[in-house]
Design a protein around this motif. Structure first.
Motif, mmCIF file in Angstrom:
data_model
loop_
_atom_site.group_PDB
_atom_site.id
_atom_site.type_symbol
_atom_site.label_atom_id
_atom_site.label_comp_id
_atom_site.label_asym_id
_atom_site.label_seq_id
_atom_site.Cartn_x
_atom_site.Cartn_y
_atom_site.Cartn_z
ATOM 1 N N LEU A 79 0.847 -1.184 0.000
ATOM 2 C CA LEU A 79 0.000 0.000 0.000
ATOM 3 C C LEU A 79 0.883 1.235 0.000
ATOM 4 C CD1 LEU A 79 -2.482 -1.163 2.776
ATOM 5 C CD2 LEU A 79 -2.673 -1.505 0.318
ATOM 6 N N LEU A 80 0.693 2.110 -0.976
ATOM 7 C CA LEU A 80 1.542 3.297 -1.110
ATOM 8 C C LEU A 80 0.666 4.519 -1.322
ATOM 9 C CD1 LEU A 80 4.827 3.825 -2.998
ATOM 10 C CD2 LEU A 80 2.884 5.234 -3.655
ATOM 11 N N LEU A 81 0.994 5.573 -0.610
ATOM 12 C CA LEU A 81 0.319 6.851 -0.793
ATOM 13 C C LEU A 81 1.355 7.900 -1.161
ATOM 14 C CD1 LEU A 81 -2.275 8.591 -0.501
ATOM 15 C CD2 LEU A 81 -1.539 9.045 1.841
ATOM 16 N N ASN A 82 1.139 8.577 -2.291
ATOM 17 C CA ASN A 82 2.039 9.636 -2.756
ATOM 18 C C ASN A 82 1.267 10.948 -2.726
ATOM 19 O OD1 ASN A 82 3.232 11.562 -4.684
ATOM 20 N ND2 ASN A 82 4.611 9.894 -5.238
ATOM 21 N N VAL A 83 1.750 11.893 -1.948
ATOM 22 C CA VAL A 83 1.147 13.224 -1.872
ATOM 23 C C VAL A 83 2.235 14.260 -2.122
ATOM 24 C CG1 VAL A 83 -0.154 14.851 -0.459
ATOM 25 C CG2 VAL A 83 -0.555 12.402 -0.224
ATOM 26 N N TYR A 84 2.109 15.006 -3.226
ATOM 27 C CA TYR A 84 3.098 16.020 -3.610
ATOM 28 C C TYR A 84 4.521 15.445 -3.628
ATOM 29 C CZ TYR A 84 -0.573 19.485 -3.314
ATOM 30 O OH TYR A 84 -1.725 20.194 -3.517
ATOM 31 N N GLY A 85 4.646 14.250 -4.184
ATOM 32 C CA GLY A 85 5.951 13.635 -4.333
ATOM 33 C C GLY A 85 6.482 12.969 -3.086
ATOM 34 N N MET A 86 5.770 13.056 -1.981
ATOM 35 C CA MET A 86 6.184 12.414 -0.733
ATOM 36 C C MET A 86 5.344 11.160 -0.509
ATOM 37 S SD MET A 86 6.461 15.858 1.642
ATOM 38 C CE MET A 86 4.764 16.301 1.268
ATOM 39 N N THR A 87 5.928 10.207 0.215
ATOM 40 C CA THR A 87 5.219 8.947 0.472
ATOM 41 C C THR A 87 5.062 8.745 1.976
ATOM 42 O OG1 THR A 87 7.343 7.791 0.318
ATOM 43 C CG2 THR A 87 5.963 7.834 -1.655
ATOM 44 N N PRO A 88 4.059 9.361 2.572
ATOM 45 C CA PRO A 88 3.857 9.175 4.014
ATOM 46 C C PRO A 88 3.453 7.750 4.380
ATOM 47 C CG PRO A 88 2.012 10.356 3.041
ATOM 48 C CD PRO A 88 3.058 10.252 1.977
ATOM 49 N N PRO A 291 10.336 6.520 -0.968
ATOM 50 C CA PRO A 291 9.560 5.608 -0.124
ATOM 51 C C PRO A 291 10.049 5.572 1.318
ATOM 52 C CG PRO A 291 10.148 4.583 -2.217
ATOM 53 C CD PRO A 291 10.927 5.856 -2.129
ATOM 54 N N VAL A 292 9.099 5.493 2.226
ATOM 55 C CA VAL A 292 9.384 5.316 3.644
ATOM 56 C C VAL A 292 8.708 4.020 4.074
ATOM 57 C CG1 VAL A 292 9.144 6.285 5.957
ATOM 58 C CG2 VAL A 292 9.472 7.802 3.994
ATOM 59 N N ILE A 293 9.469 2.983 4.243
ATOM 60 C CA ILE A 293 8.899 1.683 4.591
ATOM 61 C C ILE A 293 8.538 1.682 6.076
ATOM 62 C CG2 ILE A 293 9.267 -0.801 4.619
ATOM 63 C CD1 ILE A 293 9.185 0.457 1.847
ATOM 64 N N LEU A 294 7.273 1.431 6.350
ATOM 65 C CA LEU A 294 6.803 1.410 7.729
ATOM 66 C C LEU A 294 7.043 0.032 8.336
ATOM 67 C CD1 LEU A 294 3.476 3.393 7.343
ATOM 68 C CD2 LEU A 294 5.771 4.241 7.800
ATOM 69 N N VAL A 295 7.175 -0.009 9.653
ATOM 70 C CA VAL A 295 7.490 -1.265 10.327
ATOM 71 C C VAL A 295 6.227 -2.108 10.478
ATOM 72 C CG1 VAL A 295 9.443 -0.276 11.546
ATOM 73 C CG2 VAL A 295 7.174 -0.135 12.567
ATOM 74 N N GLN A 296 6.400 -3.322 10.943
ATOM 75 C CA GLN A 296 5.306 -4.290 10.950
ATOM 76 C C GLN A 296 4.152 -3.913 11.880
ATOM 77 O OE1 GLN A 296 5.345 -6.677 8.879
ATOM 78 N NE2 GLN A 296 3.541 -7.851 9.467
ATOM 79 N N ARG A 297 4.383 -2.973 12.830
ATOM 80 C CA ARG A 297 3.313 -2.632 13.763
ATOM 81 C C ARG A 297 2.102 -2.037 13.055
ATOM 82 N NH1 ARG A 297 7.219 1.388 14.839
ATOM 83 N NH2 ARG A 297 6.572 3.491 14.238
ATOM 84 N N ASP A 298 2.253 -1.585 11.786
ATOM 85 C CA ASP A 298 1.126 -1.030 11.056
ATOM 86 C C ASP A 298 0.093 -2.099 10.712
ATOM 87 O OD1 ASP A 298 2.486 1.708 9.093
ATOM 88 O OD2 ASP A 298 2.050 1.493 11.203
ATOM 89 N N VAL A 299 0.457 -3.375 10.873
ATOM 90 C CA VAL A 299 -0.511 -4.425 10.577
ATOM 91 C C VAL A 299 -1.614 -4.458 11.621
ATOM 92 C CG1 VAL A 299 -0.801 -6.919 10.335
ATOM 93 C CG2 VAL A 299 1.179 -5.787 9.325
ATOM 94 N N ASN A 300 -1.315 -4.102 12.860
ATOM 95 C CA ASN A 300 -2.321 -4.144 13.914
ATOM 96 C C ASN A 300 -3.479 -3.186 13.679
ATOM 97 O OD1 ASN A 300 -0.952 -6.142 15.275
ATOM 98 N ND2 ASN A 300 0.356 -4.668 16.378
ATOM 99 N N PRO A 301 -3.234 -1.894 13.373
ATOM 100 C CA PRO A 301 -4.361 -1.040 13.032
ATOM 101 C C PRO A 301 -5.136 -1.562 11.835
ATOM 102 C CG PRO A 301 -2.433 0.297 13.502
ATOM 103 C CD PRO A 301 -1.987 -1.130 13.464
ATOM 104 N N LEU A 302 -4.431 -2.164 10.894
ATOM 105 C CA LEU A 302 -5.125 -2.717 9.735
ATOM 106 C C LEU A 302 -6.069 -3.832 10.165
ATOM 107 C CD1 LEU A 302 -5.494 -2.844 6.676
ATOM 108 C CD2 LEU A 302 -3.581 -4.464 6.612
ATOM 109 N N GLY A 303 -5.593 -4.660 11.072
ATOM 110 C CA GLY A 303 -6.462 -5.713 11.564
ATOM 111 C C GLY A 303 -7.663 -5.155 12.297
ATOM 112 N N GLU A 304 -7.460 -4.028 13.003
ATOM 113 C CA GLU A 304 -8.580 -3.397 13.703
ATOM 114 C C GLU A 304 -9.606 -2.878 12.704
ATOM 115 O OE1 GLU A 304 -9.345 0.170 16.997
ATOM 116 O OE2 GLU A 304 -7.314 -0.443 16.415
#
Length: 649
Positions: A79-88, A291-304
């Motif tokens: 999952l990738l979001l690009n806003v004004y050339g940045m990838t938050p 790209p800024v690769i986020l760590v695995q903890r982002d899976v928990n909110p996704l599960g929520e």
């Protein structure tokens, strides 16, 4: 068996990638404005994808129709979001590790559903989105979902959706206002053109030239900020590019004509042009993404979130849930998917490059249709002009007959009046027809279109050379440019007056710039389209030379005319010079480019307001006031004379 509640989750994963930047339009919302495949689809097929986020109540409305068609495929989702050339947001999720493996292997099913859900407060989605993202016009951002096969890394699906908040600098109201003032200026020019010293016809031309300068400034091979490109679309009507209405068949007719005469280029389409824009350009800005690769903890909110989704009334095919009232009543948008979802890659033939392709397709006019559209509009304008002149002739004929019956004669030369206005129409149509004719030559599409461009160019050559020939011939014979003004028969002055009547006799030749500059601009825009930097430099040099000549020669007969034209020259030079920030290889970041685009749009807008005020005040209100004042003065004098006569009596 994969349950009906769990089946839609895969498709909603893609929608979740939008949430961190979902923002607000008029009631604060962010939604998908276009959807395309970034790789030929193998696993995921989409028919409809409308989704919007409302921060006021943290809700998401969606209407999705999609299908997973390939069996026994284990994938990871990026999952990738690009806003004004940045990838938050740039996170990769192993689908086998969530939902107890329900998505591994990827199930095959069709899903059609719509609903509104409320996101958990713990996600704090609204806090992660800057408030400005809800109000800044022409938001530059997109979300991307990429499904890669586990083990091989082969891409099974890649989908991109551009984001919008509903605000744009392209507004129909602006088009109506600017065109209304142009019409008012035209009527004023018609009325005042019978007076040789009136500048109203010249200001009418100046207003149209300014509109055309704004529109054509977006024709270069540059990475324009989306905000600026949309702003220039407000003036597309001034160059003959009129967006087709829903029931118009003009573009379809042009497409058929081209294909019957050897045309092979893409047709016009009613879908959004944003999805076909080259990914290097706005609003994608992919070459700027880090790209800024986020760590695995982002899976928990996704599960929520997925847990929340499992509690909603979503159903798989064949049962379709009606769209929620929130989505329909609170967000007036066109569907993100119109027709078949297209595949757009760097190697695709349907990619829209900077300049005329993006500009014309943003108006739902195919690149190869730009000339024919402008040509037909110009023919319509010319036909209307001739019809008005014919009506004027019959009115004048009637007046002359009435005056002759009373033994009076009129010396007004209507033929010269007609010639003068045909010349003005030619000056207005010169720039757009030259640009589109030359550009059509570079496309090499449809032999009939090419023939029409050649015929058009030959007619324009008559305008470019014959009137100057007549003027210079007379000056050479008389050996004094003052003779052009003082001793020339009134008919000659009236017929060719649009070129030189407003200039000082010593500077009568300055009108040559009015003919040379459009020709040079058309050449630079059309034939130097391979290099945006070269186009900008050539145009800056042209505007600089024109400005210097204006300042040094002071060609206009009035001081106010010299000041106004110097101001307009400075405006054109500054706005053209700032376009350097949009040159691709200079690589100005997206946010500074957007700021510069806003500044250029404001400078242009101020110039439009100044010119409109000049027209309204000095060429509409002041003449009316002078007429009323003269009538009042005459009435007062008549009263005093009558009163004095009574006293003497």
């Amino acid at each position: 068996m994969f349950s009906s509640l769990a089946r839609p989750r895969l498709f909603l994963i893609f929608s979740l990638s939008l949430f961190p930047a979902l923002v607000l339009s008029r009631e604060k919302a962010l939604f998908a404005s276009s959807v395309t495949y970034c790789q030929p689809p193998e696993t995921l097929l989409i028919d409809r994808f409308d989704i919007a986020f409302f921060p006021s109540n943290h809700s998401v409305s969606f209407n999705i129709s999609a299908a997973s068609v390939q069996e026994n495929v284990n994938v990871t989702a990026n999952l990738l979001l690009n806003v004004y050339g940045m990838t938050p947001v740039n996170v990769t999720i192993d689908l086998c590790s969530i939902l107890s493996g329900a998505l591994c292997p990827l199930p095959t099913y069709n899903f059609t559903g719509a609903d509104t859900i409320t996101l958990p407060d713990s996600l704090e989605v609204s806090n992660k989105v800057p408030g400005i993202a809800f109000v800044i016009p022409d938001l530059e951002g997109f979300a991307q979902l990429t499904l890669k096969e586990t083990g091989t890394g082969n891409i099974k699906a890649c989908v991109q959706a551009t984001l919008s908040n509903g605000w744009s600098t392209h507004q129909p109201a602006v088009e109506w206002v600017t065109s209304s003032f142009a019409l008012a200026a035209f009527l004023s020019a018609i009325f005042h053109s019978v007076f040789p010293d009136s500048l109203a016809p010249l200001r009418f031309l100046d207003l149209f030239y300014l509109y055309q300068a704004i529109a054509t400034s977006a024709f270069l091979d540059l990475n324009y900020a989306s905000l600026y490109r949309s702003f220039t679309l407000n003036f597309a009507w001034a160059i003959g590019l009129v967006a087709p209405t829903s029931d118009s068949s003009l573009q379809a007719s042009i497409d058929r004509m081209r294909h019957l005469t050897g045309g092979q280029l893409a047709d016009s389409t009613s879908s959004s042009a944003v999805g076909f824009v080259n990914r290097r350009l706005s609003p994608y800005n992919s070459h700027l993404a880090k790209p800024v690769i986020l760590v695995q903890r982002d899976v928990n909110p996704l599960g929520e979130i997925l847990t929340t989704l499992s509690n909603t009334n979503l159903r798989a095919t064949p049962i379709e849930v009606p769209p929620s009232s929130n989505f329909l009543t609170h967000l007036a948008i066109q569907p993100a998917v119109q027709g078949q979802v297209q595949t757009v890659t760097n190697d695709s033939s349907n990619v829209l490059e900077a300049g005329i392709p993006i500009y014309s397709n943003s108006l739902h006019i195919g690149t190869a249709n730009a000339f024919m559209t402008s040509f037909i509009v110009c023919l319509i304008v010319l036909a209307i002009g001739l019809a008005l002149l014919a009506c004027g002739y019959f009115i004048l004929f009637t007046i002359r007959r009435a005056r002759m019956r009373k033994g009076k004669m009129t010396s007004f030369d209507y033929r010269s009046f007609v010639q003068a206005w045909l010349l003005r129409l030619g000056l207005i149509l010169l720039l757009p027809l030259l640009i589109f004719a030359f550009y059509q030559w570079t496309l090499k599409d449809s032999w009939l279109t090419i023939i029409l461009t050649v015929i058009t160019f030959l007619f324009l050559l008559v305008l470019l050379f014959y009137p100057p020939y007549l003027i210079t011939k007379f000056v050479r014979r008389s050996q004094d440019s003052h003779e052009l003004y003082n001793h020339t028969p009134p008919t000659y002055l009236t017929s060719l007056g649009p070129l030189y009547a407003h200039l000082r006799p010593e500077r009568y030749y300055f009108f040559l710039l009015y003919l040379a500059v459009p020709l040079l601009k058309a050449i630079f825009i059309s034939f130097a389209s391979a290099s945006g930097f070269a186009q900008v430099i050539l145009l800056v040099v042209t505007e600089f030379v024109v400005l210097v000549l204006q300042i040094v020669l002071k060609p206009h007969r009035t001081k106010g005319g010299n000041i106004l034209n110097t101001y307009l020259g400075v405006t054109r030079l500054v706005c053209t010079g700032l376009l350097i920030a949009f040159v691709e290889h200079i690589a100005v970041k997206a946010i500074p480019r957007t700021v510069i685009g806003a500044v250029v749009a404001v400078v242009w807008s101020v110039a439009v307001i100044v010119l409109i005020l000049d027209l309204v005040v000095f060429h509409m209100l002041v003449p009316i006031w002078q007429t009323i004042n003269a009538q009042h003065t005459a009435h007062v004098r008549s009263f005093h004379v009558g009163k004095g006569g009574t006293k003497v009596g």
